[in-house]
Design a protein around this motif. Structure first.
Motif, mmCIF file in Angstrom:
data_model
loop_
_atom_site.group_PDB
_atom_site.id
_atom_site.type_symbol
_atom_site.label_atom_id
_atom_site.label_comp_id
_atom_site.label_asym_id
_atom_site.label_seq_id
_atom_site.Cartn_x
_atom_site.Cartn_y
_atom_site.Cartn_z
ATOM 1 N N LEU A 1 -5.997 -3.046 -2.682
ATOM 2 C CA LEU A 1 -5.235 -4.240 -3.032
ATOM 3 C C LEU A 1 -3.913 -3.885 -3.687
ATOM 4 O O LEU A 1 -2.883 -4.513 -3.421
ATOM 5 C CB LEU A 1 -6.073 -5.118 -3.965
ATOM 6 N N LEU A 2 -3.911 -2.852 -4.525
ATOM 7 C CA LEU A 2 -2.688 -2.390 -5.178
ATOM 8 C C LEU A 2 -1.668 -1.922 -4.139
ATOM 9 O O LEU A 2 -0.480 -2.271 -4.216
ATOM 10 C CB LEU A 2 -3.033 -1.264 -6.158
ATOM 11 N N ALA A 3 -2.142 -1.167 -3.157
ATOM 12 C CA ALA A 3 -1.255 -0.691 -2.083
ATOM 13 C C ALA A 3 -0.701 -1.862 -1.275
ATOM 14 O O ALA A 3 0.486 -1.880 -0.914
ATOM 15 C CB ALA A 3 -2.017 0.266 -1.167
ATOM 16 N N ILE A 4 -1.542 -2.864 -1.004
ATOM 17 C CA ILE A 4 -1.109 -4.046 -0.253
ATOM 18 C C ILE A 4 -0.075 -4.831 -1.059
ATOM 19 O O ILE A 4 0.916 -5.322 -0.505
ATOM 20 C CB ILE A 4 -2.327 -4.926 0.110
ATOM 21 N N ALA A 5 -0.277 -4.936 -2.373
ATOM 22 C CA ALA A 5 0.676 -5.638 -3.244
ATOM 23 C C ALA A 5 2.044 -4.964 -3.216
ATOM 24 O O ALA A 5 3.075 -5.642 -3.113
ATOM 25 C CB ALA A 5 0.143 -5.690 -4.673
ATOM 26 N N VAL A 6 2.060 -3.649 -3.257
ATOM 27 C CA VAL A 6 3.316 -2.897 -3.211
ATOM 28 C C VAL A 6 4.017 -3.123 -1.864
ATOM 29 O O VAL A 6 5.228 -3.381 -1.816
ATOM 30 C CB VAL A 6 3.077 -1.388 -3.464
ATOM 31 N N LYS A 7 3.251 -3.079 -0.772
ATOM 32 C CA LYS A 7 3.814 -3.302 0.571
ATOM 33 C C LYS A 7 4.382 -4.715 0.695
ATOM 34 O O LYS A 7 5.490 -4.911 1.195
ATOM 35 C CB LYS A 7 2.725 -3.074 1.626
ATOM 36 N N LEU A 8 3.628 -5.709 0.222
ATOM 37 C CA LEU A 8 4.056 -7.105 0.274
ATOM 38 C C LEU A 8 5.337 -7.310 -0.520
ATOM 39 O O LEU A 8 6.264 -8.000 -0.074
ATOM 40 C CB LEU A 8 2.934 -7.979 -0.296
ATOM 41 N N PHE A 9 5.415 -6.677 -1.677
ATOM 42 C CA PHE A 9 6.593 -6.785 -2.535
ATOM 43 C C PHE A 9 7.818 -6.177 -1.861
ATOM 44 O O PHE A 9 8.864 -6.810 -1.762
ATOM 45 C CB PHE A 9 6.329 -6.087 -3.877
ATOM 46 N N THR A 10 7.677 -4.940 -1.355
ATOM 47 C CA THR A 10 8.832 -4.249 -0.760
ATOM 48 C C THR A 10 9.330 -4.941 0.508
ATOM 49 O O THR A 10 10.530 -4.992 0.757
ATOM 50 C CB THR A 10 8.514 -2.771 -0.450
#
Length: 193
Positions: free
Chosen positions: A176-185
């Motif tokens: 989920l943390l990795a997905i959050a970073v991807k979504l943000f960028t």
């Protein structure tokens, strides 16, 4: 309609991680002990309907208050980030009120535990990235998984054990943390164009 297995799988995994139905087994068991009985079908169907309604009307609601989908996706990325931190570090940033009434199937189980701020924000964030029919399929698959977990929660807790549930929460927290970073960028760029 253009179904894409990769989009369906990714949307399913994101929602599954945010809803964290496996990690919520102790809460479900606690609710079951307090309320006496939880209607698994009712809780699953109501949460699924809430998510699909928000998937369609969420954008209109945002337009009404003057917020674009990219801004909402960035805000959603922050929420996912904090949910992931809760899962990984075992801390509580968001405290939910406990309910002892017979309506535990709807509140707090269907809303806000399953179809809560995290999952609703995630749906709009996913909509900025994926086709709507793929997200709907992902929601339906999640509702089926939720129903199965609700029906078998006490058996699952015995099989997986507390340590197993903690490991699953931490693994999904990192995803989920990795997905959050991807979504943000991906969405922050659109705000500066």
């Amino acid at each position: 309609m253009e179904f894409n297995f990769k989009e369906i799988f990714t949307a399913f995994m994101v929602l599954f991680a945010v809803i964290d139905i496996i990690g919520n087994i102790p809460i479900i068991i606690d609710l079951r002990n307090k309320a006496g009985h939880i209607q698994s079908e009712k809780a699953s169907i109501i949460s699924g309907i809430l998510m699909i309604i928000f998937l369609f009307l969420g954008k209109s609601i945002l337009n009404l208050i003057g917020v674009d989908v990219n801004s909402f996706a960035v805000a959603g990325a922050f929420i996912l980030f904090f949910i992931a931190l809760e899962m990984i570090l075992g801390i509580t940033l968001y405290k939910q009120d406990e309910s002892t009434s017979v309506t535990a199937s709807v509140f707090p189980l269907a809303f806000p535990l399953i179809a809560g701020p995290g999952s609703l924000t995630t749906l709009l964030s996913l909509r900025a990235e994926f086709r709507i029919e793929n997200i709907i399929v992902a929601v339906i698959i999640n509702v089926i998984v939720i129903y199965i977990v609700l029906k078998t929660s006490s058996k699952l807790e015995k099989i997986i054990g507390k340590n197993g549930i903690n490991i699953i929460r931490k693994v999904f927290g990192v995803i989920l943390l990795a997905i959050a970073v991807k979504l943000f960028t991906q969405n922050i760029k659109a705000l500066f164009i």
